[in-house]
Structures are given as structure tokens and as C-alpha cells.
Design a protein around this motif. Structure first.
Motif, short mmCIF file in Angstrom:
data_model
loop_
_atom_site.label_atom_id
_atom_site.label_comp_id
_atom_site.label_asym_id
_atom_site.label_seq_id
_atom_site.Cartn_x
_atom_site.Cartn_y
_atom_site.Cartn_z
N TRP A 264 38.90 37.50 33.19
CA TRP A 264 39.43 37.94 34.48
C TRP A 264 40.95 37.99 34.36
CZ3 TRP A 264 42.91 35.25 37.58
CH2 TRP A 264 43.13 35.76 38.87
N THR A 265 41.54 38.97 35.04
CA THR A 265 43.00 39.03 35.14
C THR A 265 43.38 39.14 36.61
OG1 THR A 265 43.13 41.46 35.03
CG2 THR A 265 43.14 40.26 32.94
N GLY A 266 44.59 38.75 36.91
CA GLY A 266 45.04 38.72 38.30
C GLY A 266 44.90 40.04 39.02
N SER A 267 44.98 41.14 38.31
CA SER A 267 44.90 42.46 38.95
C SER A 267 43.52 42.73 39.55
CB SER A 267 45.23 43.55 37.93
OG SER A 267 44.31 43.53 36.85
N LEU A 268 42.50 41.94 39.14
CA LEU A 268 41.15 42.15 39.65
C LEU A 268 40.91 41.47 40.99
CD1 LEU A 268 39.13 41.70 36.33
CD2 LEU A 268 39.81 43.85 37.43
N GLY A 269 41.81 40.56 41.39
CA GLY A 269 41.68 39.94 42.72
C GLY A 269 40.94 38.62 42.70
N ARG A 270 41.11 37.85 43.79
CA ARG A 270 40.55 36.50 43.88
C ARG A 270 39.02 36.52 43.99
NH1 ARG A 270 43.99 32.35 42.75
NH2 ARG A 270 42.66 31.01 44.05
N GLU B 126 50.46 38.03 33.98
CA GLU B 126 49.59 37.84 35.13
C GLU B 126 48.60 36.72 34.82
OE1 GLU B 126 47.21 41.23 35.99
OE2 GLU B 126 46.55 41.51 33.94
#
Length: 456
Positions: A439-445, A427
């Protein structure tokens, strides 16, 4: 007024100064010694410290002057580093005076100002003063105003005392004498570590032409005010090892204890602590210098963002939150190593069992990852390992500006962050300047926008 004043030009202070200058912060380093140390002191860099230096493009001179060893020791028991998940699965043998010389050269290249022969003597109006009011650092060369003061001035830190920061812990139970000497009758082993019924001794070959000798005698402590010399080292070696190996021509004689103390807080207002000023312990496992370098690496980018007004002061609280547990763990494992190194048949039996456990790959890896700092995790997880990128570069090369990396995200670059394809990363990641995920993609934009805000 200075942006940041650093007390202490040892490895921790110099590393922090490099980090701050890389981010454009003005730095003044005050050092009480009139010239760089000529003593060997600490003797090696761990894999995580080598990664840190690589992430800033500083590693090559250290590799050129050091000597890699595939393993280290835990309470004198072998610990294999060769299978660790890093480009640098080894201990780099390089003495502290060389480390300091290379760090100082880099600091001066970046424009760090270093004033030697200057001691910190006072602090006003105090760490709890309003943020708009400067810290006035009283010195033997006159007062210096600064927005922040960082004490990297060792285990007897004047800055820590002046800031009123408690330093709880456990007192010394033994005193070790060490010396850099020449030997007329050296042992065959380059690195010899032995336990005896009287205590422990080591003969370490850090550099050609001399050996580092270390010895402790069970139940013996020597007060700080007691003079220690070459004959004390020789006499204790004869009592503990049964020989002095023909030692002669001493270059440096010193002592250390197993005292273990840690600052109650790493930050008090606009005063912060790093390295030995924040934690002292026995040198078991060679963790002191390495922990200090990694303190500086964690603090540097955060303090730079706050000084530049890109982040609120609350960001500095995360320095204590992330590094204090690391220091506490180092105190814990060095105490454990001390207990495992004591003489006696009961400890002999315990060591035999621990040696069997450490001989298993999983146990060896777990302890090796802890000692070397490769398993440290902040918030969202452990550090992101280096990897080769499709464009022929390496991930770590893109951290050399001291800015974050936005990786594996489709579309245009966000701010000046790098967009790279990290095959197999799973991710998208925003990687902090110290190589840990922010930050990782699972946390959202939306969370990404918040995480990026300090670098806009």
C-alpha cells in the motif's frame, strides 16, 4: 492433521518451512534422501537472496562461510555487480550443501519437523477436493493428512505429476558433464570460462582443495539412462579444452542439460509448487537455487495467512500471478545465454556486439538487476531497499518477525506494525513481509485498512 506438508528438504523446501514456522504454522518436511546431500551442487547466492536472508536475520552464518565476488557472468561474459542498489552488491560463493546445512539448522531451531527417507507416492482425493477435506499424502512411511501440500521436490517432481500439472517447455539440445575433482595442473584463474570450436568448458574454484569442472560438446546429448562417470568427464574435457588439467580424485560426477520447462500453474487447489518443481532450465547465470528461495519467500507469508484463517484462499492465486512471470523470464534468459554460448563464427560476431553493449553501465545494470532478481516488481512496485533509520536500526531488521511494516505514517501504530520515519520515502508505505509494497499513501486510508486486514 498437518497444516502444511512440504515434499523436499532442499533450499526451497527448507526456506519455505522456515517462513511458515516463523508465522506459527505447523510444518512437516518429507525428504526421500536419508541424510543431507554431500554434493556441492549450486555454487552461489545472488544479492536479492542475501537480502531475503537478511530480512529474516539469517544472513550472518552465510556470509561467514561464503566468499564475495564483485561480478558474475551472462553467457560467459563479465557482469559487474558492484554498483547495484543493495547492501550486498556481490555474488556470495557458497556451495549448496552448506546452504542446506545452514537452512536446516534454522528450520530445526524454529521447530520444523523433517522426516528423511520418506518418499511421496500418492495423492488423494486430489487437488480439486473441497477445502474442508484434507489432502492425503501417500508415502513410503504411510499416509499423512494435510491442509496443504507444497512440492519442492525438484525437476522430476512427483507432487507435480500426481497433481496433474502440465510441464511444457523445450527439450534438451546439449548435455553438460560436471565434476568436483582435484587438479594436478590447474589454470591460473580461479574462475575460468572458455568457448572453443568444439564446445564450452569451465574450471571454477568454489572451495579450497578442489575445482568444479563443467564441459559440453556441441551437438552432444546424453540420455538420462546412460551412465556417466569420471572417464566421460575427462574424455570430453580433452576433446573440448585440449587438456584434462591433470584431474584426479573425483568427489562428485553429474550432468545437466539445457532443457527448459515451466509448470503451467503453480497452484492446483491445495497443492502448490516451488523451486525446480515449478521450473527447470540450464544453470546459466546461477539462477536456479536463487529463484527457488525467492519462490518460497513469496509463498510463505501468503500460505501462512490462509492456513491461519486470516486471508481467503484467493491470496494463494497471487503466488502464481507474481512468480510465474519471474520463472518464465529465467527460462527466456537462460535460453538466450545458451544461444550466445554456441560455437561458430556467427555467434562469435554476436558475442562481440553483446560484450560491447554489456560494457556500458546502463546495459550492465539492467542485465545484472534481472539476473540477481533485484528488479522484480509485484503490483505496486519493486522491493523496498534497506535503509538506515533515525533510531539506529535498519529497515530490514524490522522485517525479521515476518510481519509487515507500516512506515512514515503519523499517529499511533496500527495493529502491531512498526511506524518508522523513512526519510526521503516520499509517501507512507505498507511493506509486505517479503519487502515489497502492499500500500502507498496515494491509495488512501480505506485501502490501507483493507491491506492490513489479514494481520488483525
Amino acid at each position: 492433521m498437518e497444516d502444511v506438508v512440504i515434499a523436499g528438504a532442499g533450499p526451497t523446501g527448507l526456506m519455505l518451512a522456515c517462513e511458515l514456522r516463523l508465522a506459527g504454522v505447523d510444518v512437516l518436511v518429507l525428504e526421500r534422501l536419508t541424510e543431507p546431500t554431500r554434493d556441492s551442487r549450486a555454487g552461489g547466492l545472488h544479492p536479492r537472496s542475501l537480502e531475503v536472508l537478511d530480512q529474516r536475520g539469517m544472513l550472518d552464518p552465510f556470509l561467514a562461510e561464503g566468499r564475495p565476488l564483485p561480478g558474475t557472468r551472462f553467457a560467459g561474459l563479465p557482469l559487474d555487480l558492484s554498483g547495484l542498489p543493495t547492501r550486498y552488491p556481490f555474488l556470495l560463493v557458497i556451495v549448496q550443501r552448506r546452504i542446506e546445512r545452514l537452512l536446516e539448522a534454522r528450520a530445526r531451531e524454529l521447530g520444523v519437523r523433517i522426516r528423511r527417507g520418506v518418499e511421496v507416492t500418492g495423492l488423494r482425493p486430489g487437488p480439486a477436493a473441497p477445502a474442508a477435506e484434507p489432502v492425503v499424502v501417500e508415502t513410503t512411511a504411510g499416509p499423512v493428512e494435510a491442509r496443504y501440500l507444497v512440492g519442492c521436490d525438484g525437476g522430476r517432481s512427483v507432487v507435480r505429476r500426481l497433481a496433474g500439472i502440465d510441464f511444457p517447455g523445450t527439450p534438451a539440445t546439449t548435455t553438460s558433464i560436471l565434476g568436483d575433482v582435484e587438479l594436478a595442473d590447474p589454470p591460473a584463474e580461479q574462475f575460468l570460462l572458455q568457448r572453443t570450436p568444439r564446445g564450452n568448458f569451465s574450471v571454477l574454484g568454489f572451495e579450497e582443495g578442489w575445482r568444479r569442472l563443467i564441459v559440453d560438446e556441441a551437438g552432444t546429448t546424453v540420455g538420462d539412462s546412460t551412465a556417466i562417470g569420471f572417464e566421460d568427464l575427462r574424455a570430453m574435457f580433452v576433446r573440448v579444452a585440449g587438456t584434462d588439467f591433470g584431474m584426479h580424485s573425483p568427489r562428485w560426477i553429474s550432468r545437466f542439460t539445457d532443457v527448459a520447462r515451466q509448470a503451467a500453474c503453480y497452484r492446483s487447489g491445495r497443492v502448490l509448487l516451488a523451486g525446480d518443481a515449478a521450473h527447470v532450465h540450464s544453470p546459466a547465470g546461477g539462477q536456479g537455487l536463487n529463484t527457488g528461495l525467492q519462490d518460497a519467500f513469496n509463498l510463505g507469508w501468503k500460505l501462512a495467512l490462509v492456513v491461519r484463517g486470516s486471508a481467503d484462499e484467493e491470496l494463494l492465486d497471487t503466488y502464481h500471478e507474481e512468480r510465474h512471470p519471474v520463472g518464465a523470464r529465467v527460462l527466456s534468459n537462460t535460453r538466450a545465454q545458451g544461444a550466445l554460448s554456441a560455437p561458430g563464427v556467427h555467434v562469435d560476431a554476436l558475442r562481440a556486439h553483446v560484450a560491447d553493449i554489456l560494457a556500458t553501465p546502463d546495459a550492465n545494470r539492467k542485465i545484472a538487476m534481472m539476473i540477481t532478481g533485484l528488479d522484480i516488481s509485484y503490483g505496486l512496485g519493486p522491493r523496498v531497499p534497506d535503509r538506515d533509520l533515525p533510531d539506529g536500526t535498519r529497515l530490514f531488521e524490522h522485517l525479521r518477525t515476518g510481519r509487515p511494516i507500516l512506515a512514515d505514517v503519523a499517529g499511533e501504530p496500527v495493529d502491531s506494525c512498526l511506524v518508522s520515519e523513512l526519510k526521503g520515502s516520499g509517501e507512507p508505505l505498507l511493506i509486505r513481509p517479503d519487502g515489497h509494497p502492499a500500500w502507498t499513501g496515494s491509495l488512501g486510508r480505506e485501502a490501507l485498512s483493507t491491506a492490513l486486514r489479514p494481520w488483525r
